[in-house]
Design an enzyme around this catalytic site. Structure first.
Site, short mmCIF file in Angstrom:
data_model
loop_
_atom_site.label_atom_id
_atom_site.label_comp_id
_atom_site.label_asym_id
_atom_site.label_seq_id
_atom_site.Cartn_x
_atom_site.Cartn_y
_atom_site.Cartn_z
N CYS A 162 -1.18 10.10 -5.97
CA CYS A 162 -2.54 9.70 -6.34
C CYS A 162 -3.46 10.88 -6.58
O CYS A 162 -4.62 10.69 -6.97
CB CYS A 162 -3.11 8.77 -5.28
SG CYS A 162 -2.04 7.36 -4.95
N HIS A 300 -12.27 9.68 -2.28
CA HIS A 300 -10.98 9.07 -2.64
C HIS A 300 -10.96 7.62 -2.16
O HIS A 300 -10.55 6.73 -2.91
CB HIS A 300 -9.85 9.87 -2.00
CG HIS A 300 -8.49 9.39 -2.35
ND1 HIS A 300 -7.98 9.45 -3.63
CD2 HIS A 300 -7.51 8.82 -1.59
CE1 HIS A 300 -6.75 8.95 -3.64
NE2 HIS A 300 -6.44 8.56 -2.42
N GLU A 311 -10.81 10.67 5.62
CA GLU A 311 -11.63 11.35 4.62
C GLU A 311 -13.07 11.49 5.08
O GLU A 311 -13.71 12.53 4.86
CB GLU A 311 -11.58 10.61 3.29
CG GLU A 311 -12.37 11.34 2.20
CD GLU A 311 -12.30 10.68 0.84
OE1 GLU A 311 -12.70 11.34 -0.15
OE2 GLU A 311 -11.87 9.51 0.76
N PHE A 393 0.10 10.52 -1.45
CA PHE A 393 1.28 10.50 -0.59
C PHE A 393 2.06 11.80 -0.78
O PHE A 393 2.21 12.29 -1.90
CB PHE A 393 2.18 9.32 -0.94
CG PHE A 393 1.67 7.99 -0.45
CD1 PHE A 393 0.58 7.89 0.38
CD2 PHE A 393 2.32 6.81 -0.82
CE1 PHE A 393 0.12 6.67 0.85
CE2 PHE A 393 1.88 5.58 -0.36
CZ PHE A 393 0.78 5.50 0.47
#
Length: 410
Positions: A162, A300, A311, A393
Protein backbone atom coordinates in the site's frame (compact mmCIF):
# COMPACT_ATOMS: atom_id res chain seq x y z
CA UNK A 1 23.38 18.68 -11.39
CA UNK A 2 23.51 16.67 -8.22
CA UNK A 3 22.07 17.84 -4.92
CA UNK A 4 18.62 18.74 -3.73
CA UNK A 5 17.24 20.52 -6.75
CA UNK A 6 13.65 21.58 -6.10
CA UNK A 7 11.03 19.36 -7.69
CA UNK A 8 7.80 20.97 -8.85
CA UNK A 9 4.44 19.25 -9.31
CA UNK A 10 3.24 20.63 -12.65
CA UNK A 11 0.57 18.11 -13.62
CA UNK A 12 -1.99 15.91 -11.89
CA UNK A 13 -4.31 13.18 -13.12
CA UNK A 14 -6.61 10.77 -11.33
CA UNK A 15 -9.44 8.31 -11.71
CA UNK A 16 -10.97 7.23 -8.40
CA UNK A 17 -14.17 5.96 -6.82
CA UNK A 18 -15.30 9.58 -6.34
CA UNK A 19 -14.21 11.14 -9.64
CA UNK A 20 -13.27 10.40 -13.24
CA UNK A 21 -10.37 12.88 -13.19
CA UNK A 22 -8.30 14.93 -10.77
CA UNK A 23 -10.59 18.01 -10.55
CA UNK A 24 -13.75 15.97 -9.96
CA UNK A 25 -11.94 13.78 -7.42
CA UNK A 26 -10.72 16.83 -5.54
CA UNK A 27 -14.15 18.47 -5.56
CA UNK A 28 -15.75 15.28 -4.23
CA UNK A 29 -13.19 14.95 -1.43
CA UNK A 30 -13.71 18.54 -0.34
CA UNK A 31 -17.48 17.92 -0.30
CA UNK A 32 -17.09 14.73 1.76
CA UNK A 33 -18.69 12.51 -0.89
CA UNK A 34 -18.33 8.74 -0.58
CA UNK A 35 -17.55 6.29 -3.35
CA UNK A 36 -18.35 3.18 -1.27
CA UNK A 37 -21.19 1.09 -2.67
CA UNK A 38 -22.83 -2.30 -2.22
CA UNK A 39 -21.24 -5.00 -4.36
CA UNK A 40 -23.65 -5.78 -7.20
CA UNK A 41 -21.48 -8.19 -9.20
CA UNK A 42 -22.79 -11.70 -9.85
CA UNK A 43 -19.82 -13.11 -7.88
CA UNK A 44 -20.58 -11.09 -4.74
CA UNK A 45 -23.14 -13.38 -3.03
CA UNK A 46 -21.48 -15.67 -0.51
CA UNK A 47 -18.61 -13.33 0.29
CA UNK A 48 -18.22 -12.09 3.86
CA UNK A 49 -17.63 -8.59 2.46
CA UNK A 50 -20.53 -6.70 0.91
CA UNK A 51 -19.16 -3.26 0.03
CA UNK A 52 -16.29 -1.83 -2.01
CA UNK A 53 -15.22 1.46 -3.56
CA UNK A 54 -15.27 0.74 -7.26
CA UNK A 55 -14.95 3.24 -10.07
CA UNK A 56 -18.01 5.12 -11.28
CA UNK A 57 -16.85 4.86 -14.88
CA UNK A 58 -15.45 1.90 -16.80
CA UNK A 59 -11.91 2.89 -17.84
CA UNK A 60 -12.18 0.71 -20.95
CA UNK A 61 -14.98 2.95 -22.20
CA UNK A 62 -12.61 5.93 -22.13
CA UNK A 63 -10.09 4.29 -24.44
CA UNK A 64 -10.27 3.07 -28.06
CA UNK A 65 -11.48 -0.53 -28.07
CA UNK A 66 -8.34 -1.82 -29.78
CA UNK A 67 -6.20 -0.22 -27.08
CA UNK A 68 -8.36 -1.21 -24.12
CA UNK A 69 -8.51 -4.91 -25.01
CA UNK A 70 -4.74 -5.36 -24.75
CA UNK A 71 -4.50 -3.66 -21.35
CA UNK A 72 -5.25 -4.93 -17.86
CA UNK A 73 -7.69 -2.71 -15.96
CA UNK A 74 -4.83 -1.30 -13.89
CA UNK A 75 -2.88 -0.46 -17.04
CA UNK A 76 -5.94 1.32 -18.43
CA UNK A 77 -6.10 3.44 -15.28
CA UNK A 78 -2.40 4.28 -15.50
CA UNK A 79 -2.67 5.38 -19.13
CA UNK A 80 -5.71 7.56 -18.43
CA UNK A 81 -4.20 9.17 -15.33
CA UNK A 82 -0.83 9.79 -17.00
CA UNK A 83 -2.42 11.35 -20.09
CA UNK A 84 -4.47 13.68 -17.92
CA UNK A 85 -1.42 14.69 -15.86
CA UNK A 86 0.61 15.24 -19.03
CA UNK A 87 -2.09 17.51 -20.50
CA UNK A 88 -2.40 19.35 -17.19
CA UNK A 89 1.35 20.02 -17.22
CA UNK A 90 1.12 21.46 -20.73
CA UNK A 91 2.82 18.48 -22.41
CA UNK A 92 6.43 19.44 -21.58
CA UNK A 93 8.79 19.51 -24.54
CA UNK A 94 11.48 17.32 -23.03
CA UNK A 95 14.10 15.13 -24.65
CA UNK A 96 13.05 11.45 -24.48
CA UNK A 97 16.23 10.54 -22.62
CA UNK A 98 15.44 13.17 -19.98
CA UNK A 99 11.94 11.83 -19.31
CA UNK A 100 11.28 8.90 -16.96
CA UNK A 101 8.22 7.05 -15.66
CA UNK A 102 7.82 5.57 -12.16
CA UNK A 103 4.52 3.89 -11.29
CA UNK A 104 3.78 1.84 -8.20
CA UNK A 105 1.32 -0.99 -7.77
CA UNK A 106 0.63 -3.48 -5.02
CA UNK A 107 -0.81 -6.41 -6.97
CA UNK A 108 0.02 -5.70 -10.62
CA UNK A 109 -2.28 -7.29 -13.17
CA UNK A 110 -3.99 -9.57 -10.67
CA UNK A 111 -7.35 -9.34 -12.46
CA UNK A 112 -5.72 -10.64 -15.63
CA UNK A 113 -3.86 -13.36 -13.73
CA UNK A 114 -6.99 -14.65 -12.01
CA UNK A 115 -9.23 -14.24 -15.04
CA UNK A 116 -6.87 -15.95 -17.45
CA UNK A 117 -6.26 -18.79 -14.98
CA UNK A 118 -10.03 -19.36 -14.74
CA UNK A 119 -10.23 -19.41 -18.53
CA UNK A 120 -7.33 -21.86 -18.76
CA UNK A 121 -8.97 -24.21 -16.25
CA UNK A 122 -12.30 -24.10 -18.10
CA UNK A 123 -11.26 -24.04 -21.74
CA UNK A 124 -7.56 -24.82 -22.08
CA UNK A 125 -4.58 -22.87 -23.30
CA UNK A 126 -5.93 -22.05 -26.76
CA UNK A 127 -8.41 -19.60 -25.27
CA UNK A 128 -5.75 -17.59 -23.43
CA UNK A 129 -5.16 -14.03 -24.58
CA UNK A 130 -1.92 -13.41 -26.48
CA UNK A 131 -1.70 -10.22 -24.40
CA UNK A 132 -1.94 -12.08 -21.07
CA UNK A 133 1.73 -11.75 -20.10
CA UNK A 134 2.13 -7.99 -20.73
CA UNK A 135 -1.26 -7.50 -19.04
CA UNK A 136 -0.32 -9.30 -15.82
CA UNK A 137 3.21 -7.89 -15.42
CA UNK A 138 3.57 -5.60 -12.43
CA UNK A 139 5.75 -3.32 -14.56
CA UNK A 140 3.03 -3.13 -17.21
CA UNK A 141 1.60 0.26 -16.16
CA UNK A 142 5.02 1.93 -16.18
CA UNK A 143 5.99 0.26 -19.44
CA UNK A 144 2.82 1.26 -21.29
CA UNK A 145 2.97 4.84 -20.04
CA UNK A 146 6.64 5.12 -21.05
CA UNK A 147 5.76 4.00 -24.57
CA UNK A 148 2.74 6.29 -24.71
CA UNK A 149 4.87 9.33 -23.84
CA UNK A 150 8.11 8.23 -25.49
CA UNK A 151 9.98 8.25 -22.18
CA UNK A 152 13.48 6.80 -22.60
CA UNK A 153 14.94 7.91 -19.28
CA UNK A 154 13.68 4.79 -17.50
CA UNK A 155 10.41 2.99 -16.78
CA UNK A 156 10.46 1.86 -13.18
CA UNK A 157 8.00 0.08 -10.91
CA UNK A 158 7.77 0.29 -7.15
CA UNK A 159 6.02 -2.65 -5.49
CA UNK A 160 5.72 -2.03 -1.75
CA UNK A 161 2.11 -3.00 -1.03
CA UNK A 162 0.00 0.00 0.00
CA UNK A 163 3.03 2.31 0.00
CA UNK A 164 3.79 1.68 -3.68
CA UNK A 165 2.36 4.91 -5.11
CA UNK A 166 4.06 7.11 -2.54
CA UNK A 167 7.37 5.33 -3.05
CA UNK A 168 7.06 5.98 -6.80
CA UNK A 169 6.86 9.71 -6.12
CA UNK A 170 9.87 9.52 -3.81
CA UNK A 171 11.90 7.68 -6.45
CA UNK A 172 10.82 10.15 -9.12
CA UNK A 173 12.02 13.01 -6.92
CA UNK A 174 15.35 11.25 -6.38
CA UNK A 175 15.87 10.76 -10.14
CA UNK A 176 15.40 14.48 -10.74
CA UNK A 177 17.59 15.49 -7.82
CA UNK A 178 20.35 13.19 -9.06
CA UNK A 179 20.32 15.01 -12.40
CA UNK A 180 19.42 11.90 -14.38
CA UNK A 181 16.25 13.37 -15.87
CA UNK A 182 14.33 16.64 -16.01
CA UNK A 183 10.79 15.29 -15.94
CA UNK A 184 9.18 12.24 -14.31
CA UNK A 185 5.64 10.94 -14.64
CA UNK A 186 5.04 9.21 -11.31
CA UNK A 187 2.13 7.78 -9.38
CA UNK A 188 0.28 4.70 -8.24
CA UNK A 189 -2.40 2.41 -9.58
CA UNK A 190 -4.48 -0.51 -8.35
CA UNK A 191 -7.35 -2.53 -9.77
CA UNK A 192 -7.90 -5.68 -7.73
CA UNK A 193 -11.60 -5.87 -6.85
CA UNK A 194 -12.19 -9.61 -7.22
CA UNK A 195 -13.78 -12.29 -5.05
CA UNK A 196 -10.38 -13.86 -4.41
CA UNK A 197 -8.72 -10.66 -3.16
CA UNK A 198 -11.75 -9.66 -1.10
CA UNK A 199 -11.97 -13.11 0.47
CA UNK A 200 -8.24 -13.19 1.15
CA UNK A 201 -8.23 -9.86 2.98
CA UNK A 202 -11.41 -10.87 4.80
CA UNK A 203 -9.61 -13.98 6.09
CA UNK A 204 -7.05 -11.64 7.66
CA UNK A 205 -9.90 -9.82 9.44
CA UNK A 206 -8.71 -6.61 7.75
CA UNK A 207 -11.93 -5.74 5.88
CA UNK A 208 -15.13 -4.44 7.38
CA UNK A 209 -18.10 -6.77 6.97
CA UNK A 210 -20.64 -4.00 7.70
CA UNK A 211 -23.09 -3.20 4.90
CA UNK A 212 -26.29 -1.64 6.27
CA UNK A 213 -25.18 1.85 5.20
CA UNK A 214 -22.31 1.42 2.69
CA UNK A 215 -21.22 5.07 2.72
CA UNK A 216 -20.68 4.95 6.48
CA UNK A 217 -18.54 1.78 6.57
CA UNK A 218 -15.08 3.35 6.18
CA UNK A 219 -14.48 5.14 9.51
CA UNK A 220 -10.83 6.13 10.13
CA UNK A 221 -10.11 7.19 13.72
CA UNK A 222 -13.73 6.58 14.78
CA UNK A 223 -14.51 4.41 17.81
CA UNK A 224 -16.88 2.31 15.66
CA UNK A 225 -14.41 1.52 12.89
CA UNK A 226 -14.46 -2.14 11.91
CA UNK A 227 -11.88 -2.54 9.16
CA UNK A 228 -11.11 -1.04 5.79
CA UNK A 229 -13.05 -0.98 2.52
CA UNK A 230 -11.20 -2.08 -0.61
CA UNK A 231 -11.11 0.37 -3.51
CA UNK A 232 -9.50 0.86 -6.89
CA UNK A 233 -8.08 3.81 -8.79
CA UNK A 234 -5.01 5.75 -9.88
CA UNK A 235 -3.31 9.10 -9.36
CA UNK A 236 -0.49 10.40 -11.52
CA UNK A 237 1.80 13.42 -11.38
CA UNK A 238 4.22 15.24 -13.61
CA UNK A 239 7.30 16.13 -11.58
CA UNK A 240 9.85 18.57 -13.01
CA UNK A 241 13.22 19.95 -12.11
CA UNK A 242 12.46 23.52 -11.08
CA UNK A 243 14.87 25.14 -13.53
CA UNK A 244 13.37 23.20 -16.42
CA UNK A 245 9.81 24.05 -15.39
CA UNK A 246 10.53 27.76 -14.83
CA UNK A 247 12.29 28.03 -18.18
CA UNK A 248 9.14 26.91 -19.97
CA UNK A 249 6.94 29.06 -17.68
CA UNK A 250 5.07 26.06 -16.33
CA UNK A 251 2.40 26.49 -13.68
CA UNK A 252 3.08 24.52 -10.51
CA UNK A 253 0.53 23.01 -8.14
CA UNK A 254 3.19 22.77 -5.46
CA UNK A 255 6.63 21.48 -4.55
CA UNK A 256 7.61 17.93 -3.63
CA UNK A 257 10.09 19.11 -1.05
CA UNK A 258 11.22 15.86 0.54
CA UNK A 259 10.53 12.25 1.28
CA UNK A 260 11.73 9.16 3.05
CA UNK A 261 11.37 5.44 2.44
CA UNK A 262 11.94 3.24 5.48
CA UNK A 263 11.29 -0.30 6.65
CA UNK A 264 10.24 -1.45 10.09
CA UNK A 265 11.83 -4.90 9.66
CA UNK A 266 9.43 -6.34 12.20
CA UNK A 267 6.07 -7.95 11.46
CA UNK A 268 4.86 -8.76 7.94
CA UNK A 269 1.46 -7.07 8.44
CA UNK A 270 1.42 -5.24 11.78
CA UNK A 271 1.80 -1.45 11.96
CA UNK A 272 4.82 -0.05 13.76
CA UNK A 273 4.66 3.44 15.23
CA UNK A 274 8.42 3.63 15.70
CA UNK A 275 9.16 2.85 12.05
CA UNK A 276 6.47 5.24 10.86
CA UNK A 277 7.75 8.05 13.07
CA UNK A 278 11.26 7.45 11.78
CA UNK A 279 10.08 7.82 8.16
CA UNK A 280 8.21 11.03 9.00
CA UNK A 281 11.24 12.48 10.78
CA UNK A 282 13.56 11.64 7.88
CA UNK A 283 11.14 13.15 5.36
CA UNK A 284 10.99 16.39 7.35
CA UNK A 285 14.76 16.47 7.55
CA UNK A 286 15.05 15.82 3.82
CA UNK A 287 12.71 18.72 3.11
CA UNK A 288 14.45 20.95 5.67
CA UNK A 289 11.08 21.45 7.36
CA UNK A 290 10.55 21.69 11.11
CA UNK A 291 7.69 19.67 12.63
CA UNK A 292 5.90 22.87 13.67
CA UNK A 293 5.85 24.00 10.01
CA UNK A 294 3.61 21.11 8.94
CA UNK A 295 0.09 22.50 8.72
CA UNK A 296 -1.67 19.58 7.02
CA UNK A 297 -1.29 15.82 7.34
CA UNK A 298 -2.88 13.32 5.00
CA UNK A 299 -2.98 10.20 7.14
CA UNK A 300 -2.72 6.67 5.78
CA UNK A 301 -5.55 5.83 8.22
CA UNK A 302 -7.15 2.72 6.74
CA UNK A 303 -9.88 2.34 9.42
CA UNK A 304 -8.32 -0.55 11.32
CA UNK A 305 -7.83 -0.07 15.04
CA UNK A 306 -4.18 -1.11 15.21
CA UNK A 307 -3.20 0.84 12.10
CA UNK A 308 -4.99 4.04 13.05
CA UNK A 309 -3.59 4.05 16.57
CA UNK A 310 -0.02 3.36 15.48
CA UNK A 311 -0.09 6.17 12.94
CA UNK A 312 -1.71 8.61 15.35
CA UNK A 313 1.08 7.87 17.80
CA UNK A 314 3.73 8.29 15.10
CA UNK A 315 2.31 11.63 13.95
CA UNK A 316 2.16 12.84 17.55
CA UNK A 317 5.77 11.91 18.14
CA UNK A 318 7.24 13.22 14.88
CA UNK A 319 5.03 16.21 14.06
CA UNK A 320 2.90 17.04 17.08
CA UNK A 321 -0.83 17.48 17.44
CA UNK A 322 -1.22 20.96 15.93
CA UNK A 323 -1.67 20.02 12.23
CA UNK A 324 -5.02 19.60 10.48
CA UNK A 325 -5.30 15.86 9.76
CA UNK A 326 -7.44 14.34 7.03
CA UNK A 327 -8.11 10.71 6.09
CA UNK A 328 -9.70 10.51 2.64
CA UNK A 329 -9.95 6.71 2.66
CA UNK A 330 -13.17 7.43 4.54
CA UNK A 331 -14.52 8.35 1.08
CA UNK A 332 -12.43 6.46 -1.47
CA UNK A 333 -11.83 3.25 0.44
CA UNK A 334 -8.33 1.81 0.45
CA UNK A 335 -6.95 1.86 -3.09
CA UNK A 336 -3.92 -0.18 -2.09
CA UNK A 337 -0.97 0.70 -4.36
CA UNK A 338 -2.75 3.83 -5.57
CA UNK A 339 -3.59 5.11 -2.09
CA UNK A 340 -0.29 6.86 -1.42
CA UNK A 341 -0.53 8.75 -4.70
CA UNK A 342 -4.11 9.82 -4.01
CA UNK A 343 -3.04 10.95 -0.55
CA UNK A 344 -0.25 12.97 -2.13
CA UNK A 345 -2.80 14.55 -4.47
CA UNK A 346 -4.92 15.62 -1.51
CA UNK A 347 -1.89 17.02 0.31
CA UNK A 348 -0.54 19.15 -2.53
CA UNK A 349 -3.97 20.48 -3.52
CA UNK A 350 -4.82 21.30 0.09
CA UNK A 351 -1.83 23.65 0.13
CA UNK A 352 -2.61 25.07 -3.30
CA UNK A 353 -6.26 25.82 -2.55
CA UNK A 354 -6.08 26.41 1.20
CA UNK A 355 -8.69 23.75 1.94
CA UNK A 356 -8.45 20.40 3.73
CA UNK A 357 -11.01 17.65 3.03
CA UNK A 358 -13.04 16.39 5.98
CA UNK A 359 -12.72 12.86 7.32
CA UNK A 360 -16.09 11.30 6.66
CA UNK A 361 -17.92 9.18 9.26
CA UNK A 362 -15.92 10.51 12.17
CA UNK A 363 -18.86 10.64 14.56
CA UNK A 364 -16.90 9.91 17.72
CA UNK A 365 -13.14 10.18 17.56
CA UNK A 366 -11.23 7.50 19.42
CA UNK A 367 -9.95 9.28 22.56
CA UNK A 368 -6.60 7.57 22.06
CA UNK A 369 -6.19 9.53 18.80
CA UNK A 370 -4.88 12.84 20.09
CA UNK A 371 -4.88 14.62 16.73
CA UNK A 372 -6.81 17.52 15.21
CA UNK A 373 -8.74 15.45 12.66
CA UNK A 374 -10.88 17.51 10.28
CA UNK A 375 -14.51 16.39 10.32
CA UNK A 376 -17.89 17.55 9.10
CA UNK A 377 -16.86 20.13 6.49
CA UNK A 378 -13.61 20.98 4.76
CA UNK A 379 -11.36 23.38 6.68
CA UNK A 380 -9.99 26.48 5.05
CA UNK A 381 -6.74 28.20 5.90
CA UNK A 382 -3.29 28.97 4.62
CA UNK A 383 -0.58 26.41 5.20
CA UNK A 384 2.96 26.26 3.86
CA UNK A 385 3.75 22.56 4.22
CA UNK A 386 1.92 19.25 4.22
CA UNK A 387 2.84 15.67 5.08
CA UNK A 388 1.44 12.61 3.31
CA UNK A 389 1.92 9.19 4.93
CA UNK A 390 1.70 5.80 3.25
CA UNK A 391 2.40 2.47 4.93
CA UNK A 392 2.28 -1.06 3.53
CA UNK A 393 2.37 -4.69 4.55
CA UNK A 394 5.95 -5.79 4.84
CA UNK A 395 6.89 -2.85 7.06
CA UNK A 396 7.10 -0.33 4.20
CA UNK A 397 6.95 3.24 5.55
CA UNK A 398 6.89 6.18 3.15
CA UNK A 399 6.36 9.83 4.03
CA UNK A 400 6.32 12.74 1.59
CA UNK A 401 6.51 16.47 2.31
CA UNK A 402 4.97 19.08 0.03
CA UNK A 403 5.24 22.86 0.19
CA UNK A 404 3.39 25.67 -1.52
CA UNK A 405 5.00 27.02 -4.67
CA UNK A 406 6.08 30.59 -4.12
CA UNK A 407 7.55 31.11 -7.60
CA UNK A 408 11.10 31.87 -8.53
CA UNK A 409 13.99 29.43 -8.80
CA UNK A 410 15.49 28.46 -5.44
Amino acid sequence: MTGKARVLVTGTGAITPVGADAPSTWSALLAGKSGVRLLQEDWAPGLPVHVAAGLQVDPASLLPRTEARRLDRGEQLAILGAREAWRDAGAPDVEPERLAVVIGTGTGGVLTTLGQDDLFERSGMRRLSPFAVPMLMANGPAAWVSMDLGAKGGARTTVSACASGAEALSLGMDLIRAGRVDVVVAGGVEACLHPFTLAAFAQMKALSTASEDPESVSRPFDVRRSGFVMGEGAAMFVLEREGFARARRARAHGVLAGGAVGSSAGHITASDADGQAAAITLALRDADIAPRDIGVVHAHATSTESGDLAEAEAIGWAVGTHAAVTATKSMTGHMMGASGAVGALAAVLALRDGSVPPTRNLDEQDPRVELDVVRGESRTGRWDAALANSFGFGGHNVSLVFTRDRGGVQ
